[in-house]
Design a protein around this motif. Structure first.
Motif, mmCIF file in Angstrom:
data_model
loop_
_atom_site.group_PDB
_atom_site.id
_atom_site.type_symbol
_atom_site.label_atom_id
_atom_site.label_comp_id
_atom_site.label_asym_id
_atom_site.label_seq_id
_atom_site.Cartn_x
_atom_site.Cartn_y
_atom_site.Cartn_z
ATOM 1 N N LEU A 1 3.716 -9.693 -14.545
ATOM 2 C CA LEU A 1 2.961 -9.732 -15.790
ATOM 3 C C LEU A 1 1.507 -9.512 -15.447
ATOM 4 C CD1 LEU A 1 3.502 -11.041 -18.860
ATOM 5 C CD2 LEU A 1 4.818 -12.100 -17.504
ATOM 6 N N LEU A 2 0.898 -8.610 -16.144
ATOM 7 C CA LEU A 2 -0.511 -8.292 -15.908
ATOM 8 C C LEU A 2 -1.352 -8.786 -17.081
ATOM 9 C CD1 LEU A 2 -0.048 -4.549 -14.867
ATOM 10 C CD2 LEU A 2 -0.276 -6.534 -13.342
ATOM 11 N N ALA A 3 -2.576 -9.145 -16.811
ATOM 12 C CA ALA A 3 -3.496 -9.442 -17.907
ATOM 13 C C ALA A 3 -3.565 -8.220 -18.826
ATOM 14 C CB ALA A 3 -4.879 -9.797 -17.357
ATOM 15 N N GLU A 4 -3.380 -7.047 -18.237
ATOM 16 C CA GLU A 4 -3.442 -5.782 -18.984
ATOM 17 C C GLU A 4 -2.094 -5.401 -19.592
ATOM 18 O OE1 GLU A 4 -6.346 -6.127 -15.680
ATOM 19 O OE2 GLU A 4 -4.158 -6.159 -15.694
ATOM 20 N N SER A 5 -0.963 -5.941 -19.123
ATOM 21 C CA SER A 5 0.381 -5.805 -19.692
ATOM 22 C C SER A 5 1.447 -6.073 -18.642
ATOM 23 C CB SER A 5 0.605 -4.469 -20.389
ATOM 24 O OG SER A 5 1.729 -4.625 -21.253
ATOM 25 N N HIS A 6 2.122 -5.027 -18.049
ATOM 26 C CA HIS A 6 3.197 -5.343 -17.105
ATOM 27 C C HIS A 6 3.533 -4.209 -16.132
ATOM 28 C CE1 HIS A 6 5.680 -3.298 -20.246
ATOM 29 N NE2 HIS A 6 6.309 -2.840 -19.186
ATOM 30 N N LEU A 7 4.231 -4.627 -15.057
ATOM 31 C CA LEU A 7 4.867 -3.730 -14.091
ATOM 32 C C LEU A 7 6.306 -4.184 -13.934
ATOM 33 C CD1 LEU A 7 5.159 -1.798 -11.581
ATOM 34 C CD2 LEU A 7 4.289 -3.717 -10.220
ATOM 35 N N CYS A 8 7.260 -3.269 -13.991
ATOM 36 C CA CYS A 8 8.663 -3.575 -13.706
ATOM 37 C C CYS A 8 9.209 -2.535 -12.733
ATOM 38 C CB CYS A 8 9.516 -3.546 -14.965
ATOM 39 S SG CYS A 8 9.193 -4.912 -16.081
ATOM 40 N N VAL A 9 9.954 -3.014 -11.747
ATOM 41 C CA VAL A 9 10.603 -2.158 -10.764
ATOM 42 C C VAL A 9 12.077 -2.565 -10.717
ATOM 43 C CG1 VAL A 9 10.683 -1.449 -8.342
ATOM 44 C CG2 VAL A 9 8.490 -2.085 -9.384
ATOM 45 N N HIS A 10 12.970 -1.585 -10.789
ATOM 46 C CA HIS A 10 14.406 -1.839 -10.678
ATOM 47 C C HIS A 10 14.957 -0.922 -9.588
ATOM 48 C CE1 HIS A 10 14.174 -3.972 -14.518
ATOM 49 N NE2 HIS A 10 13.486 -2.930 -14.962
#
Length: 125
Positions: A64-73
């Protein structure tokens, strides 16, 4: 609400298998990539899935980012990865940071083929 949403589907990844299988190791790489891009992590979850009849279990890494998100699968049995980076650009334009984060992770996985998409979200009316 305005922002940039980047996705990448990585195929034929020639990276070390640990990047596809080891949740704590991938977590460190994601944290490092977020920091290197100049974004701010505010939460995280790294989960390894069990092996199945199809092969070893993959990993989901979310920051979770202050700016939104990163997801890796990851899909180790297919040597494949999907990446999802979204940044809100309401107070400042974080688009270059989002692209730097995506580029850093693409380089980590060393794909033979990449499909990338970019969507501008929440346009002003």
């Amino acid at each position: 609400m305005q922002g940039l949403h980047l996705t990448a589907d990585l195929h034929h990844c020639s990276c070390a298998s640990a990047w596809l299988l080891d949740a704590p190791l991938l977590g460190v790489a994601c944290r490092d990539a977020v920091q290197a891009a100049g974004l701010q992590a505010v939460g995280e979850l790294f989960h390894a899935f069990p092996a199945t009849a199809h092969g070893p279990g993959g990993v989901t890494a979310t920051i979770l980012l202050a700016e939104s998100h990163l997801c890796v699968h990851t899909w180790p049995e297919q040597r494949a990865v999907t990446l999802d980076v979204y940044v809100c650009n309401f107070g400042a334009d974080h688009s270059a940071k989002a692209q730097a984060l995506l580029d850093g992770l693409v380089a980590l996985f060393m794909p033979g083929h990449t499909e990338q998409h970019s969507v501008q979200r929440g346009s002003l009316r």
